[in-house]
Design an enzyme around this catalytic site. Structure first.
Site, PDB file in Angstrom:
ATOM      1  N   SER A   1       3.989  -2.065  10.227  1.00  0.00           N
ATOM      2  CA  SER A   1       5.176  -2.300  10.306  1.00  0.00           C
ATOM      3  C   SER A   1       5.653  -3.524   9.882  1.00  0.00           C
ATOM      4  O   SER A   1       6.809  -4.142  10.774  1.00  0.00           O
ATOM      5  CB  SER A   1       5.233  -2.415  11.632  1.00  0.00           C
ATOM      6  OG  SER A   1       4.983  -0.511  12.749  1.00  0.00           O
TER       7      SER A   1
ATOM      8  N   LYS B   1       0.283   4.153  -0.800  1.00  0.00           N
ATOM      9  CA  LYS B   1      -0.470   5.185   0.410  1.00  0.00           C
ATOM     10  C   LYS B   1      -0.273   6.855  -0.349  1.00  0.00           C
ATOM     11  O   LYS B   1      -0.282   6.800  -1.764  1.00  0.00           O
ATOM     12  CB  LYS B   1      -0.643   5.909   1.968  1.00  0.00           C
ATOM     13  CG  LYS B   1      -0.381   4.113   2.044  1.00  0.00           C
ATOM     14  CD  LYS B   1       0.213   4.451   4.453  1.00  0.00           C
ATOM     15  CE  LYS B   1      -0.164   2.862   4.879  1.00  0.00           C
ATOM     16  NZ  LYS B   1       0.450   3.346   6.477  1.00  0.00           N
TER      17      LYS B   1
ATOM     18  N   GLU C   1      -6.836   4.300   8.050  1.00  0.00           N
ATOM     19  CA  GLU C   1      -6.753   5.674   7.352  1.00  0.00           C
ATOM     20  C   GLU C   1      -7.979   6.416   7.201  1.00  0.00           C
ATOM     21  O   GLU C   1      -8.026   8.070   7.333  1.00  0.00           O
ATOM     22  CB  GLU C   1      -5.185   5.808   7.126  1.00  0.00           C
ATOM     23  CG  GLU C   1      -3.940   5.635   7.820  1.00  0.00           C
ATOM     24  CD  GLU C   1      -3.152   5.458   6.922  1.00  0.00           C
ATOM     25  OE1 GLU C   1      -3.102   5.327   5.372  1.00  0.00           O
ATOM     26  OE2 GLU C   1      -1.699   4.643   7.601  1.00  0.00           O
TER      27      GLU C   1
ATOM     28  N   GLY D   1       3.252   1.936  10.936  1.00  0.00           N
ATOM     29  CA  GLY D   1       4.293   3.429  10.579  1.00  0.00           C
ATOM     30  C   GLY D   1       4.599   3.541  11.436  1.00  0.00           C
ATOM     31  O   GLY D   1       5.185   4.827  12.114  1.00  0.00           O
TER      32      GLY D   1
ATOM     33  N   HIS E   1      -9.909   1.158   5.155  1.00  0.00           N
ATOM     34  CA  HIS E   1      -8.107   1.026   5.801  1.00  0.00           C
ATOM     35  C   HIS E   1      -8.475   2.314   7.273  1.00  0.00           C
ATOM     36  O   HIS E   1      -9.061   2.898   7.337  1.00  0.00           O
ATOM     37  CB  HIS E   1      -6.796   1.955   4.711  1.00  0.00           C
ATOM     38  CG  HIS E   1      -6.337   1.900   5.358  1.00  0.00           C
ATOM     39  ND1 HIS E   1      -5.926   2.350   6.468  1.00  0.00           N
ATOM     40  CD2 HIS E   1      -4.894   1.234   5.231  1.00  0.00           C
ATOM     41  CE1 HIS E   1      -3.925   2.741   6.957  1.00  0.00           C
ATOM     42  NE2 HIS E   1      -3.700   1.490   5.969  1.00  0.00           N
TER      43      HIS E   1
ATOM     44  N   ASN F   1       0.769  -0.952  -0.574  1.00  0.00           N
ATOM     45  CA  ASN F   1      -0.013  -0.226   0.006  1.00  0.00           C
ATOM     46  C   ASN F   1       1.466   1.090   0.357  1.00  0.00           C
ATOM     47  O   ASN F   1       1.309   1.974   1.083  1.00  0.00           O
ATOM     48  CB  ASN F   1      -0.557  -0.228   1.078  1.00  0.00           C
ATOM     49  CG  ASN F   1      -1.617   1.380   1.127  1.00  0.00           C
ATOM     50  OD1 ASN F   1      -1.705   1.606   0.472  1.00  0.00           O
ATOM     51  ND2 ASN F   1      -2.166   1.688   2.778  1.00  0.00           N
TER      52      ASN F   1
ATOM     53  N   GLU G   1      -4.840  -4.805  10.566  1.00  0.00           N
ATOM     54  CA  GLU G   1      -4.302  -4.013  10.964  1.00  0.00           C
ATOM     55  C   GLU G   1      -4.344  -2.984  12.030  1.00  0.00           C
ATOM     56  O   GLU G   1      -4.982  -1.913  12.093  1.00  0.00           O
ATOM     57  CB  GLU G   1      -3.878  -2.389   9.318  1.00  0.00           C
ATOM     58  CG  GLU G   1      -3.973  -3.387   8.492  1.00  0.00           C
ATOM     59  CD  GLU G   1      -3.135  -2.229   7.084  1.00  0.00           C
ATOM     60  OE1 GLU G   1      -2.053  -2.754   7.366  1.00  0.00           O
ATOM     61  OE2 GLU G   1      -3.714  -1.529   7.432  1.00  0.00           O
TER      62      GLU G   1
HETATM   63  P1  13P Z   1       3.610   0.330   7.382  1.00  0.00           P
HETATM   64  O1  13P Z   1       3.515  -1.131   6.950  1.00  0.00           O
HETATM   65  O2  13P Z   1       3.994   1.832   7.220  1.00  0.00           O
HETATM   66  O3  13P Z   1       3.190   0.273   8.816  1.00  0.00           O
HETATM   67  O4  13P Z   1       1.503   0.459   7.236  1.00  0.00           O
HETATM   68  C1  13P Z   1       0.906  -0.731   7.339  1.00  0.00           C
HETATM   69  C2  13P Z   1      -0.442   0.166   5.977  1.00  0.00           C
HETATM   70  O5  13P Z   1      -1.022   1.251   7.088  1.00  0.00           O
HETATM   71  C3  13P Z   1      -1.023  -0.714   4.573  1.00  0.00           C
HETATM   72  O6  13P Z   1      -1.826  -0.092   4.832  1.00  0.00           O
END
Ligand code: 13P
Length: 247
Positions: A210, A13, A97, A171, A95, A11, A165
């Protein structure tokens, strides 16, 4: 029932411009044919170009979100049908976010997942608890509730995957312990069986948050972990390949 084929999805983002397609090409060039599906979900602006650049390779292109309707007066939005037209094969929905930043509810996520199926694409439906919810001992309840609320009936017998997740692991460099990951993935599998019977064994349940080349093997070999949804470490071909090779 044989285990679902693992899926490693990147992803990106809100990262990447045309120059970044070279990273996706580098991933495709070094895949060694092991038993794993690989997808990259770039920003919507890159889907068409990336699909063209990766045509004929084993890397699938995905999207990060879609609108629930097929077309209409929804300024700034993109439908699942448009993503399919641009070359996407999978779409991430729900997601954290988007749940947090755009007030997306389980009900909306379910409508988006239905839209993805309607367009003939494969949803990756995301769920996950916040740190406050985990500290309050509510992680299992929150996540299984999200699974129940975010999966439309239309997914039955269609290809899709779940991604667990934990919000606090995204992150941050933090991850749950392996027993915590296994407990959650088993609980999600139990809900899938409850909803879809034996077919609930089919979708891979990805872990995200992560995931890096150095922790990927442990996580990917944990019980009921059927792949990974990778953020930061999917932006560089070498890191992403390190995770793919850990399957
Ligand atoms: P990270 O791997 O940067 O922690 O992000 C995970 C994520 O949100 C994937 O959708």
């Amino acid at each position: 029932m044989t285990a679902p084929t693992p899926l490693i999805a990147g992803n990106w983002k809100m990262n990447g411009t045309g120059a970044s397609i070279a990273e996706a090409r580098a991933v495709a060039a070094q895949l060694d044919g092991r038993h794993v599906r690989v997808a990259i979900c770039p920003p919507a602006t890159l889907i068409q170009r990336m699909s063209e650049a990766l045509a004929g390779t084993a890397v699938l292109v995905g999207a990060q979100d879609c609108h629930s309707e097929e077309s209409g007066a929804f300024t700034g939005d993109v439908s699942a049908e448009m993503l399919a037209d641009a070359g996407a094969r999978l779409v991430i929905v729900g997601h954290s976010e988007r749940r947090a930043g755009y007030c997306e509810t389980d009900e909306l996520v379910a409508r988006k997942a239905r839209a993805v199926v309607r367009a003939g694409l494969e949803p990756i439906v995301c769920v996950g608890e916040t740190l406050a919810q985990r500290k309050a001992g509510k992680a299992l309840e929150v996540v299984t509730g999200q699974v129940r609320g975010s999966l439309p009936r239309e997914l039955d017998r269609k290809p899709y995957s779940l991604a667990y997740e934990p919000v606090w692991a995204i992150g941050t460099g933090l991850t749950p312990t392996l027993p915590e990951i296994e407990e959650m993935h088993r609980a999600i599998r139990a809900v899938l069986r409850e909803l879809f019977g034996d077919d609930g064994d089919k979708p891979p349940i990805l872990y995200g948050g992560s995931v890096k080349p150095d922790n990927a093997a442990d996580i990917l070999h944990a019980a009921e972990v059927g792949g990974a949804l990778v953020g930061g470490a999917s932006l560089k071909a070498e890191d992403f390949l390190g995770i793919i090779r850990a399957v």
